[in-house]
Scaffold this active site. Structure first.
Site, short mmCIF file in Angstrom:
data_model
loop_
_atom_site.label_atom_id
_atom_site.label_comp_id
_atom_site.label_asym_id
_atom_site.label_seq_id
_atom_site.Cartn_x
_atom_site.Cartn_y
_atom_site.Cartn_z
N THR A 98 22.56 33.06 -35.64
CA THR A 98 22.97 32.23 -36.77
C THR A 98 22.48 32.91 -38.04
O THR A 98 21.27 33.06 -38.24
CB THR A 98 22.37 30.82 -36.65
OG1 THR A 98 22.79 30.23 -35.42
CG2 THR A 98 22.81 29.94 -37.82
N LYS A 174 29.53 28.15 -37.53
CA LYS A 174 28.22 27.91 -36.92
C LYS A 174 27.28 27.22 -37.91
O LYS A 174 26.51 26.33 -37.53
CB LYS A 174 27.60 29.23 -36.44
CG LYS A 174 26.22 29.06 -35.80
CD LYS A 174 26.25 28.17 -34.57
CE LYS A 174 24.87 27.81 -34.03
NZ LYS A 174 24.11 28.93 -33.47
N LYS A 242 14.92 27.42 -40.60
CA LYS A 242 15.78 28.57 -40.94
C LYS A 242 17.24 28.16 -41.10
O LYS A 242 17.88 28.47 -42.11
CB LYS A 242 15.66 29.65 -39.86
CG LYS A 242 16.67 30.79 -40.00
CD LYS A 242 16.59 31.77 -38.86
CE LYS A 242 17.26 31.31 -37.59
NZ LYS A 242 18.75 31.44 -37.63
#
Length: 303
Positions: A98, A174, A242
């Site tokens: 990702t 995503k 994150k």
């Protein structure tokens, strides 16, 4: 027909499952991992353990990278003993992390200078679905990259979405998935915490919600961890620090408001700085005050 050679770099929860799935589907699987012994353990049941990304890349047609983030992907490709310099022109690099979509777009262009094809291919579904070949891939790539590695993608995953003819769209979708996943985990934790604060039995909350309209996949999956008092990290708190950070960075570039994602990000940040960074992401529930969480049972089955 010669057996197609595929390399998998990163044998964590998802990468190990992908490597096993490819092996089960008849590919010659070469593997590499920074942890001593991880590649050798995989190779005991078939496959080739490689000492470095470069060693792996020199032997395969397709490299699948299943590391945590863009920085680790950069290291895999361009660091000491990196894969990029050893990959043959016409071979394919599948990036499963990702990352910032703009970074992925730039990586495609950088690899193209060496004649390396690129698939922007983030993954979802967890370790169990990776191991069973039923995970989801959100991909975008040139027609040439799909032609070269489409069979590998289909062997890795139960559902492969082909979202565009160049890098970027896979990572964008995503990012949207991670927005929902992070918000759903945070909302599930908030709901369970309120129930506990009000004195409702945790198991009763779980049973009712998982059979009611308020349920979500994340509530059902992550609140089971809370019920068990087990915060072993399948996906850690810092992963959502994150990932939701990437979500907010993407939206900030076009001044697009994301109030729920921003709040969820703050909740994961709070959990991380409170000492739960490496615990399962369900540990975000630990930021709520004045509640008593279920405890893990000991060997005798008592709390």
């Amino acid at each position: 027909m010669t057996q197609k050679k595929v390399g998998v770099i990163g044998l964590g929860a998802m990468g190990l499952g992908i490597a096993k799935t490819l092996r089960n589907n008849g590919y010659s699987v070469h593997v590499c991992d920074v942890r001593p012994g991880a590649a050798d353990d995989f190779a005991k049941d078939g496959g080739v353990a490689c000492a470095s990304p470069a060693d792996l890349a020199a032997q395969v047609d397709v490299v699948v990278s299943v590391v945590v983030n863009a920085a680790q992907t950069e290291s895999v490709l361009f660091g000491e003993h990196g894969a990029a310099a050893a990959m043959r022109a016409g071979s394919t690099f599948i990036m499963c992390s990702t990352v910032d979509p703009n970074w992925s777009i730039a990586l495609e262009a950088r690899l193209a200078q060496s004649g390396i094809l690129y698939v922007d291919g983030p993954i979802s579904g967890g370790a169990a679905k990776a191991a069973s070949g039923q995970m989801t891939m959100m991909t975008s790539a040139t027609p040439a990259a799909y032609a070269a590695a489409g069979d590998v993608l289909d062997a890795m995953a139960g559902k492969v979405y082909r979202l565009g003819d160049k890098a970027g769209a896979g990572s964008k979708v995503k990012i949207i998935n991670q927005l929902l996943a992070g918000v759903h985990i945070a909302a599930a934790a908030e709901a369970m915490a309120l129930g506990l604060r009000e004195g409702v039995d945790a198991a009763a909350i779980y049973d009712v919600i998982t059979h009611s309209a308020g349920n979500s996949w994340m509530f059902e999956n992550r609140m089971a961890h809370v019920l068990a008092g087990d915060y072993t990290p399948l996906s850690a708190v810092d992963i959502f620090v994150k990932d939701l950070g990437l979500v907010l960075d993407t939206a900030r570039a076009t001044k697009f408001p994301l109030p729920l994602a921003a709040t969820a990000h703050q909740m994961f940040m709070q959990a991380s700085t409170a000492g739960f960074a490496k615990e399962d992401d369900s540990a975000v529930i630990k930021i709520f005050p004045g509640i008593t969480l279920p405890q893990a049972a000991n060997d005798e089955g008592q709390p």
